[in-house]
Design a protein around this motif. Structure first.
Motif, mmCIF file in Angstrom:
data_model
loop_
_atom_site.group_PDB
_atom_site.id
_atom_site.type_symbol
_atom_site.label_atom_id
_atom_site.label_comp_id
_atom_site.label_asym_id
_atom_site.label_seq_id
_atom_site.Cartn_x
_atom_site.Cartn_y
_atom_site.Cartn_z
ATOM 1 N N ALA A 133 -25.855 3.967 -8.224
ATOM 2 C CA ALA A 133 -27.070 3.153 -8.232
ATOM 3 C C ALA A 133 -28.275 3.921 -8.767
ATOM 4 O O ALA A 133 -29.154 3.341 -9.397
ATOM 5 C CB ALA A 133 -27.359 2.643 -6.825
ATOM 6 N N TRP A 134 -28.320 5.219 -8.560
ATOM 7 C CA TRP A 134 -29.488 6.017 -8.935
ATOM 8 C C TRP A 134 -29.315 6.802 -10.233
ATOM 9 O O TRP A 134 -30.243 7.471 -10.677
ATOM 10 C CB TRP A 134 -29.821 6.989 -7.806
ATOM 11 N N GLN A 135 -28.179 6.729 -10.863
ATOM 12 C CA GLN A 135 -27.911 7.587 -12.016
ATOM 13 C C GLN A 135 -28.826 7.322 -13.212
ATOM 14 O O GLN A 135 -29.063 8.215 -14.015
ATOM 15 C CB GLN A 135 -26.450 7.494 -12.439
ATOM 16 N N ASP A 136 -29.344 6.124 -13.352
ATOM 17 C CA ASP A 136 -30.186 5.803 -14.509
ATOM 18 C C ASP A 136 -31.678 6.006 -14.251
ATOM 19 O O ASP A 136 -32.496 5.720 -15.128
ATOM 20 C CB ASP A 136 -29.946 4.356 -14.941
ATOM 21 N N LEU A 137 -32.034 6.481 -13.097
ATOM 22 C CA LEU A 137 -33.462 6.660 -12.785
ATOM 23 C C LEU A 137 -33.935 8.050 -13.090
ATOM 24 O O LEU A 137 -33.294 8.989 -13.128
ATOM 25 C CB LEU A 137 -33.721 6.337 -11.318
#
Length: 51
Positions: free
Chosen positions: A47-51
């Motif tokens: 969920a956080w990999q693209d932030l």
């Protein structure tokens, strides 16, 4: 206020600030253990990999 009390009052204010900081840190450390279960899930990484 008599000048002789200024240092004592400042010391007390610093004491209160330190005490409040220690309490917040204690809460953060205590909650880390329970939150770690969710933080370390593969779904969270995804969920956080693209932030």
């Amino acid at each position: 206020m008599p000048k002789q009390y200024h240092a004592e009052i400042l010391n007390f204010i610093r004491f209160l600030e330190t005490k409040a900081l220690e309490e917040r840190m204690g809460t953060a450390i205590a909650s880390e253990t329970s939150l770690k279960k969710d933080w370390l899930k593969p779904e969270e990484d995804e969920a956080w990999q693209d932030l």
